[in-house]
Design a protein around this motif. Structure first.
Motif, mmCIF file in Angstrom:
data_model
loop_
_atom_site.group_PDB
_atom_site.id
_atom_site.type_symbol
_atom_site.label_atom_id
_atom_site.label_comp_id
_atom_site.label_asym_id
_atom_site.label_seq_id
_atom_site.Cartn_x
_atom_site.Cartn_y
_atom_site.Cartn_z
ATOM 1 N N SER A 146 0.827 -1.207 0.000
ATOM 2 C CA SER A 146 0.000 0.000 0.000
ATOM 3 C C SER A 146 0.868 1.267 0.000
ATOM 4 C CB SER A 146 -0.921 0.003 1.215
ATOM 5 O OG SER A 146 -0.144 -0.006 2.400
ATOM 6 N N ILE A 147 0.267 2.358 -0.412
ATOM 7 C CA ILE A 147 0.920 3.673 -0.423
ATOM 8 C C ILE A 147 0.017 4.618 0.354
ATOM 9 C CG2 ILE A 147 1.765 5.569 -1.861
ATOM 10 C CD1 ILE A 147 2.047 3.528 -4.153
ATOM 11 N N GLU A 148 0.611 5.358 1.292
ATOM 12 C CA GLU A 148 -0.187 6.261 2.117
ATOM 13 C C GLU A 148 -0.694 7.474 1.326
ATOM 14 O OE1 GLU A 148 2.019 7.392 5.514
ATOM 15 O OE2 GLU A 148 2.016 5.389 6.427
ATOM 16 N N ALA A 149 -1.785 8.039 1.826
ATOM 17 C CA ALA A 149 -2.344 9.256 1.220
ATOM 18 C C ALA A 149 -1.317 10.390 1.293
ATOM 19 C CB ALA A 149 -3.626 9.644 1.931
ATOM 20 N N GLN A 150 -1.351 11.266 0.283
ATOM 21 C CA GLN A 150 -0.369 12.350 0.174
ATOM 22 C C GLN A 150 -1.087 13.703 0.099
ATOM 23 O OE1 GLN A 150 3.123 11.601 0.009
ATOM 24 N NE2 GLN A 150 2.310 9.571 0.561
#
Length: 343
Positions: A229-233
């Protein structure tokens, strides 16, 4: 001339045919054929008709003989033989007297292999289990079979289990169930593996053990790739996320052989051309550059495919508004006469 009877074991063979060359009449241990001397003078010429037990030395010799046949290449279905050899002969005839036999009926010799208690113990029984084929990462479910024994209640019989490939089918994946004479076995192979292995189920009454086995074939199933997963930016207008790290993987396909995809829920704010990949093999990066002068939020989706299955992860990019300075155009320099105006 009379003598006694010696016991020998013959070398294993694939058929039950006894050859003329297998016979021997001579001193114990002097046989040059493929045989194992097991016990001298098992029966004497003066013995009366009745039941006779082998010696303790015979039991040890028999175990060594049987083990030697396996070591020499014997497999299930081959034959071994216990030979009763008269130790003396007379002319072209060999004979052995049984004291008390009146000659009215043919003499009969019955050979039993027992537990040494004086009474033979019947082996338990176990029914066959058919070969099974399942898909990778699944289970056989409960496979039914029956057990029984002439002397021992079915509930007192002991079951055992074995696998020819404990990497594919660990013993912990073989679960025995049921009760009394109705039993079950279920097999769960190791996750992510395929191939074939033989599962053996045994039943014992404490003296004798019998076996049944079946082949379990686990067919290969293409596993979906993985992606972290990739965190919100959150970035400011006219900025960029920079490189955001993520990893990909697959059981069957190298990371370098996997294909990445990209999408945006708002291509006005975040055009697909503003999503750029980097990295190699299993270690990858993505950077996001929104359109100039715009703010808002959009969902960026990253996918990975092995050519069969595709999985994805997504994250939200929020672009915060920045107050832009006002604009003014330039004015060219002016030259006018005294007491005049630029107009």
């Amino acid at each position: 001339s009379v003598g006694h009877i010696d016991l020998y074991g013959l070398g294993f063979r694939s058929s039950d045919i006894v050859n003329h060359s297998d016979f021997y009449m001579g001193g114990f241990g002097g046989d040059s054929t493929d045989s194992w001397p097991l016990q001298s003078a098992f029966l004497l010429a003066t013995d009366s008709a009745g039941r006779y037990s082998s010696s303790a030395d015979f039991s040890s010799a028999l175990a060594l003989y049987v083990n030697a046949q396996y070591a020499a290449g014997a497999v299930a279905g081959d034959y071994i033989f216990i030979r009763l050899s008269p130790s003396m002969n007379y002319g072209n005839y060999t004979f052995w007297d049984i004291d008390g036999w009146d000659g009215s009926e043919p003499a009969t010799l019955e050979l039993e292999i027992g537990d040494g208690s004086g009474a033979s113990n019947a082996s338990p029984s176990i029914s066959a289990i058919e070969d099974v084929s399942i898909s990778e990462n699944s289970s056989t479910g409960s496979l039914a079979f029956t057990v029984g024994d002439a002397e021992t209640s079915a509930s007192a019989l002991t079951l055992g289990k074995a696998s020819s490939d404990e990497t594919l089918i660990p013993l912990s994946g073989i679960v025995l169930g049921g009760s009394d004479g109705s039993r079950t076995v279920s097999v769960t192979p190791a996750a992510g593996l395929s191939g074939s292995a033989t599962v053996t189920v045994s039943v014992s009454d404490g003296v004798n053990t019998v076996f049944t086995d079946f082949v379990l074939t686990v067919t290969d199933v293409n596993d979906a790739p993985t992606i972290t997963s990739i965190e919100a930016q959150t970035i400011v207008e006219d900025g960029s996320t920079g490189d955001l790290s993520f990893t990909i993987g697959d059981t069957e396909t190298l990371g370098s052989g996997l294909t990445l995809g990209k999408a945006s829920s708002d291509e006005t704010l975040i055009p697909v051309s503003g999503i750029a990949f980097g990295g190699s093999d299993g270690n990858r990066t993505v950077s996001v550059t929104p359109a100039t002068g715009l703010s808002g939020s959009a969902t960026v989706t990253i996918s990975v495919s092995d050519g069969v299955n595709t999985v994805s992860t997504d994250f939200v990019v929020t672009v915060t508004d920045v107050n832009d300075a006002p604009t003014i155009t330039s004015i060219d320099a002016q030259t006018i006469a005294e007491d005049a105006s630029t107009g």
